[in-house]
Design a protein around this motif. Structure first.
Motif, PDB file in Angstrom:
ATOM      1  N   VAL A  11     117.772 -51.990  -9.101  1.00 47.84           N
ATOM      2  CA  VAL A  11     118.374 -52.760 -10.023  1.00 47.84           C
ATOM      3  C   VAL A  11     118.905 -52.012 -10.756  1.00 47.84           C
ATOM      4  O   VAL A  11     119.158 -51.331 -11.402  1.00 47.84           O
ATOM      5  CB  VAL A  11     118.007 -53.238 -11.077  1.00 47.84           C
ATOM      6  N   GLU A  12     120.803 -51.811  -9.971  1.00 43.32           N
ATOM      7  CA  GLU A  12     121.541 -50.965 -11.668  1.00 43.32           C
ATOM      8  C   GLU A  12     121.624 -51.244 -12.805  1.00 43.32           C
ATOM      9  O   GLU A  12     121.283 -49.809 -13.401  1.00 43.32           O
ATOM     10  CB  GLU A  12     123.124 -51.379 -11.106  1.00 43.32           C
ATOM     11  N   ASN A  13     121.366 -52.247 -13.146  1.00 45.51           N
ATOM     12  CA  ASN A  13     121.221 -52.216 -14.461  1.00 45.51           C
ATOM     13  C   ASN A  13     119.584 -51.399 -14.822  1.00 45.51           C
ATOM     14  O   ASN A  13     119.876 -50.476 -16.449  1.00 45.51           O
ATOM     15  CB  ASN A  13     121.402 -53.503 -14.984  1.00 45.51           C
ATOM     16  N   ASP A  14     118.856 -51.513 -13.856  1.00 52.13           N
ATOM     17  CA  ASP A  14     117.197 -50.508 -14.860  1.00 52.13           C
ATOM     18  C   ASP A  14     117.636 -49.218 -14.698  1.00 52.13           C
ATOM     19  O   ASP A  14     117.446 -48.301 -15.515  1.00 52.13           O
ATOM     20  CB  ASP A  14     116.578 -51.215 -13.275  1.00 52.13           C
ATOM     21  N   ILE A  15     118.811 -48.563 -13.388  1.00 54.91           N
ATOM     22  CA  ILE A  15     118.496 -47.389 -13.110  1.00 54.91           C
ATOM     23  C   ILE A  15     119.658 -47.199 -14.582  1.00 54.91           C
ATOM     24  O   ILE A  15     119.279 -45.890 -14.959  1.00 54.91           O
ATOM     25  CB  ILE A  15     119.398 -47.387 -12.133  1.00 54.91           C
ATOM     26  N   LYS A  16     120.673 -47.630 -14.381  1.00 52.36           N
ATOM     27  CA  LYS A  16     121.401 -47.153 -16.217  1.00 52.36           C
ATOM     28  C   LYS A  16     120.533 -46.980 -17.006  1.00 52.36           C
ATOM     29  O   LYS A  16     121.280 -46.202 -18.192  1.00 52.36           O
ATOM     30  CB  LYS A  16     122.617 -48.460 -16.288  1.00 52.36           C
ATOM     31  N   VAL A  17     120.262 -48.339 -17.747  1.00 46.37           N
ATOM     32  CA  VAL A  17     119.003 -47.923 -18.699  1.00 46.37           C
ATOM     33  C   VAL A  17     118.413 -46.780 -19.009  1.00 46.37           C
ATOM     34  O   VAL A  17     117.889 -45.954 -19.876  1.00 46.37           O
ATOM     35  CB  VAL A  17     118.538 -49.633 -18.770  1.00 46.37           C
ATOM     36  N   ALA A  18     117.406 -46.415 -17.141  1.00 41.10           N
ATOM     37  CA  ALA A  18     116.753 -45.287 -17.426  1.00 41.10           C
ATOM     38  C   ALA A  18     117.232 -43.781 -17.578  1.00 41.10           C
ATOM     39  O   ALA A  18     116.506 -42.760 -18.339  1.00 41.10           O
ATOM     40  CB  ALA A  18     116.012 -45.543 -15.251  1.00 41.10           C
ATOM     41  N   ALA A  19     118.719 -43.495 -17.445  1.00 38.30           N
ATOM     42  CA  ALA A  19     119.353 -42.938 -17.460  1.00 38.30           C
ATOM     43  C   ALA A  19     120.034 -42.019 -18.915  1.00 38.30           C
ATOM     44  O   ALA A  19     119.786 -40.991 -19.311  1.00 38.30           O
ATOM     45  CB  ALA A  19     120.261 -42.801 -17.070  1.00 38.30           C
ATOM     46  N   GLU A  20     119.641 -43.817 -19.656  1.00 36.60           N
ATOM     47  CA  GLU A  20     120.050 -43.847 -21.104  1.00 36.60           C
ATOM     48  C   GLU A  20     118.697 -42.891 -21.963  1.00 36.60           C
ATOM     49  O   GLU A  20     119.020 -41.791 -22.436  1.00 36.60           O
ATOM     50  CB  GLU A  20     120.452 -45.125 -21.692  1.00 36.60           C
ATOM     51  N   ALA A  58     121.619 -43.375  -9.146  1.00 39.50           N
ATOM     52  CA  ALA A  58     121.145 -43.137  -9.896  1.00 39.50           C
ATOM     53  C   ALA A  58     121.258 -41.155  -9.856  1.00 39.50           C
ATOM     54  O   ALA A  58     121.772 -40.569 -10.752  1.00 39.50           O
ATOM     55  CB  ALA A  58     119.790 -42.928  -9.003  1.00 39.50           C
ATOM     56  N   LYS A  59     121.944 -40.899  -8.765  1.00 39.39           N
ATOM     57  CA  LYS A  59     122.508 -39.932  -8.401  1.00 39.39           C
ATOM     58  C   LYS A  59     123.413 -39.161  -9.034  1.00 39.39           C
ATOM     59  O   LYS A  59     124.000 -38.332  -9.211  1.00 39.39           O
ATOM     60  CB  LYS A  59     122.819 -39.398  -6.819  1.00 39.39           C
ATOM     61  N   SER A  60     124.235 -40.853  -9.318  1.00 37.00           N
ATOM     62  CA  SER A  60     125.912 -40.158 -10.585  1.00 37.00           C
ATOM     63  C   SER A  60     124.927 -40.304 -12.087  1.00 37.00           C
ATOM     64  O   SER A  60     125.767 -39.039 -12.225  1.00 37.00           O
ATOM     65  CB  SER A  60     126.534 -41.464 -10.300  1.00 37.00           C
ATOM     66  N   PHE A  61     123.443 -40.300 -11.903  1.00 35.30           N
ATOM     67  CA  PHE A  61     123.616 -40.272 -13.774  1.00 35.30           C
ATOM     68  C   PHE A  61     123.006 -38.500 -13.335  1.00 35.30           C
ATOM     69  O   PHE A  61     122.471 -37.594 -15.012  1.00 35.30           O
ATOM     70  CB  PHE A  61     122.095 -40.955 -13.951  1.00 35.30           C
ATOM     71  N   VAL A  62     121.789 -38.620 -12.698  1.00 44.91           N
ATOM     72  CA  VAL A  62     120.946 -37.117 -12.339  1.00 44.91           C
ATOM     73  C   VAL A  62     120.574 -36.295 -11.282  1.00 44.91           C
ATOM     74  O   VAL A  62     121.368 -37.215  -9.571  1.00 44.91           O
ATOM     75  CB  VAL A  62     119.438 -37.150 -12.948  1.00 44.91           C
ATOM     76  N   GLU A  63     120.460 -35.290 -10.878  1.00 45.86           N
ATOM     77  CA  GLU A  63     120.193 -34.508  -9.844  1.00 45.86           C
ATOM     78  C   GLU A  63     118.906 -35.262  -8.911  1.00 45.86           C
ATOM     79  O   GLU A  63     118.510 -34.946  -7.851  1.00 45.86           O
ATOM     80  CB  GLU A  63     120.371 -32.890  -9.929  1.00 45.86           C
ATOM     81  N   ASP A  64     117.951 -35.101  -9.811  1.00 44.73           N
ATOM     82  CA  ASP A  64     116.178 -35.350  -9.246  1.00 44.73           C
ATOM     83  C   ASP A  64     116.410 -36.918  -9.167  1.00 44.73           C
ATOM     84  O   ASP A  64     116.181 -37.692 -10.037  1.00 44.73           O
ATOM     85  CB  ASP A  64     115.638 -34.663 -10.071  1.00 44.73           C
ATOM     86  N   VAL A  65     116.334 -37.133  -7.766  1.00 41.50           N
ATOM     87  CA  VAL A  65     116.155 -38.822  -7.637  1.00 41.50           C
ATOM     88  C   VAL A  65     115.265 -39.118  -6.652  1.00 41.50           C
ATOM     89  O   VAL A  65     114.870 -38.489  -5.684  1.00 41.50           O
ATOM     90  CB  VAL A  65     117.610 -39.455  -7.162  1.00 41.50           C
ATOM     91  N   GLU A  66     113.992 -39.677  -7.299  1.00 41.88           N
ATOM     92  CA  GLU A  66     112.210 -40.095  -6.425  1.00 41.88           C
ATOM     93  C   GLU A  66     112.251 -41.906  -5.921  1.00 41.88           C
ATOM     94  O   GLU A  66     112.883 -42.279  -6.880  1.00 41.88           O
ATOM     95  CB  GLU A  66     111.518 -39.728  -7.408  1.00 41.88           C
ATOM     96  N   PHE A  67     112.499 -41.819  -4.888  1.00 43.03           N
ATOM     97  CA  PHE A  67     112.820 -42.766  -4.219  1.00 43.03           C
ATOM     98  C   PHE A  67     111.134 -43.111  -3.850  1.00 43.03           C
ATOM     99  O   PHE A  67     110.350 -42.697  -2.975  1.00 43.03           O
ATOM    100  CB  PHE A  67     113.592 -43.178  -2.584  1.00 43.03           C
ATOM    101  N   TYR A  68     110.887 -44.497  -4.242  1.00 46.10           N
ATOM    102  CA  TYR A  68     110.033 -45.219  -3.982  1.00 46.10           C
ATOM    103  C   TYR A  68     109.215 -46.048  -2.704  1.00 46.10           C
ATOM    104  O   TYR A  68     110.316 -47.514  -3.130  1.00 46.10           O
ATOM    105  CB  TYR A  68     108.203 -45.820  -4.932  1.00 46.10           C
ATOM    106  N   ALA A  69     108.564 -46.491  -1.911  1.00 46.00           N
ATOM    107  CA  ALA A  69     109.137 -47.063  -0.814  1.00 46.00           C
ATOM    108  C   ALA A  69     107.612 -47.978  -0.980  1.00 46.00           C
ATOM    109  O   ALA A  69     106.771 -47.673  -0.583  1.00 46.00           O
ATOM    110  CB  ALA A  69     108.930 -46.717   0.728  1.00 46.00           C
ATOM    111  N   GLU A  70     107.764 -49.086  -2.411  1.00 49.71           N
ATOM    112  CA  GLU A  70     106.353 -49.945  -2.224  1.00 49.71           C
ATOM    113  C   GLU A  70     105.319 -50.668  -1.241  1.00 49.71           C
ATOM    114  O   GLU A  70     106.862 -51.106  -0.331  1.00 49.71           O
ATOM    115  CB  GLU A  70     106.707 -51.262  -3.586  1.00 49.71           C
ATOM    116  N   ASP A  71     104.275 -50.351  -0.775  1.00 48.33           N
ATOM    117  CA  ASP A  71     103.644 -50.541  -0.551  1.00 48.33           C
ATOM    118  C   ASP A  71     103.977 -49.686   1.633  1.00 48.33           C
ATOM    119  O   ASP A  71     103.672 -50.763   2.098  1.00 48.33           O
ATOM    120  CB  ASP A  71     103.919 -52.131  -0.449  1.00 48.33           C
TER     121      ASP A  71
END
Ligand code: KIV
Ligand code: ZN
Length: 389
Positions: free
Chosen positions: A78-87, A130-143
């Motif tokens: 979700v874009e807002n989650d990612i923006k807030v995490a980057a902050e 996420a990559k637009s904020f940080v270089e290190d992006v981990e992706f989880y495939a839930e379940d």
């Protein structure tokens, strides 16, 4: 990082903290994060910044104080989650955004009321953002544990193309058997184009008591990151226990897997987390439980007194426990009583020991555990001891 090195991703402050009643405030998170950093974990998942203002502040504060480890924040796709995490991560020396989405048919159908194509689009968009904020992006495939392997490989391939540096393969519901989880990691290693650009990560839950076994099987099959918590705390039956996977790799060198963990801090770390979260590891908990290095039956005590290795596969000092404990109960033998008596200042002759041992048994039958002051009382009130000294 050598090819044998398995990165330790600690999620005590995020997945671990999801245990009801174990919420930590910012000060507590800082104290634990500082110690995790000293322990040598490679990544600290500090929280889920969009979830609450308190968690945002905690992730921000942890980002400021951590010196060596990567600091990670969780998000949904979700874009807002990612923006807030980057902050929240902006002050981290090494920030990582951990974003993802459910990939099993059950999650796609019931949670998202969506389809596989849309899930891939959302996953890719989240990683790119996420990559637009940080270089290190981990992706989880839930379940991922219950996700069809072919589809999982497709998702992995697409998010690597979008820039994901780590692929987290969570057995979210703790359903997999070790050989199945290992085969899943192997399948991804062999079938995902571009997999060499990313690290595969194990994130296992303990619903069937298999989280540790599954994580190790994942590493044997090529994963190079394990996500875990101190004392194995986490939702429901918990997560993989950090101290367990680390000591398995250390005690089995032929696996050719190692970590950067300073194992002599493990016991202290366990105590610290228990104290702040208000839940104690069960006494029989591997590595850090109160009984992990305690011996109470006569046969075992006799063996350990002669040579510790007869009944211990780990030197307690290696995990920060001062020494093995010889616990006196009605199941203990003469060797244990003589050993404990000597520790509190009584060198008993064979004859004295025979008589004192009978007094000890009568006492021990009435009490769960015989303490040092009980030993004094038993010996001092024994007629034979007084006669022969
Ligand atoms: O168990 C899980 O799937 C998780 C993810 C959010 C990484 O904790
Ligand atoms: Zn989890």
């Amino acid at each position: 990082m050598s090819n044998t090195n398995v990165q330790i991703f600690d999620t005590t402050l995020r997945d671990g903290e999801q245990v009801p009643g174990c919420k930590l405030n910012t000060d507590q998170k800082i104290i634990i994060a500082e110690q995790l950093d000293l322990l040598g974990v490679d990544i600290i998942e500090a929280g889920f910044p969009v979830s609450s203002p308190g968690d945002f502040s905690s992730v921000e504060a942890v980002s400021k104080i951590v010196k060596n480890a990567t600091v990670c924040g969780l998000t949904r796709s979700v874009e807002n989650d990612i923006k807030v995490a980057a902050e929240a991560l902006q002050y981290a020396k090494k920030p990582r955004i951990h974003t993802g989405i459910g990939t099993s048919d059950s999650h796609i159908k019931f949670k998202f009321r969506s389809n596989r194509e849309v899930i891939i689009e959302r996953a890719v968009a989240a990683v790119r953002y996420a990559k637009s904020f940080v270089e290190d992006v981990e992706f989880y495939a839930e379940d991922a544990g219950r996700t069809d392997n072919e589809f999982l490989a497709k998702v992995c391939e697409e998010v690597i193309k979008a820039g994901a540096t780590v692929l987290n393969i969570p057995d979210t519901t703790g359903y997999c058997l070790p050989h199945e989880y290992g085969a899943k990691i192997k399948f991804l290693k062999e079938n995902v184009k571009g997999i060499d650009k990313a690290i595969l990560s194990c994130h296992c839950h303990n619903d069937l008591g298999l989280a540790t076994a599954n994580s190790i099987e994942g590493a044997i099959n090529g994963a190079r990151q394990i996500e875990c918590t101190i004392n194995g705390i986490g939702e429901r039956a918990g997560n993989t226990a950090l101290e367990e996977v680390v000591m398995i790799m250390k005690q089995h060198p032929y696996l050719n897997l190692d970590t950067n963990i300073n194992t002599s801090m493990l016991y202290g770390m366990s105590q610290l987390v228990s104290e702040h979260m208000g839940i104690h590891a069960q006494p029989n908990k591997a590595i850090v439980g109160a009984n992990a290095f305690a011996h109470s039956s006569g046969i075992h005590q006799d063996g350990v007194i002669k040579n510790r290795e007869t009944y211990e596969i780990i030197d307690p000092k290696d995990v920060g426990v001062t020494e093995s404990a010889i616990v006196l109960t009605a199941r203990s033998g003469r060797a244990a009583l003589a050993y404990r008596a000597k520790n509190v200042g009584y060198e008993l002759t064979k004859l004295q020991l025979d008589v004192v041992y009978n007094d000890f048994l009568k006492f021990a039958d009435a009490k769960k555990e015989v303490e040092d002051n009980d030993i004094h009382n038993i010996i001092e009130s024994s007629s034979i001891y007084n006669e022969l000294r």
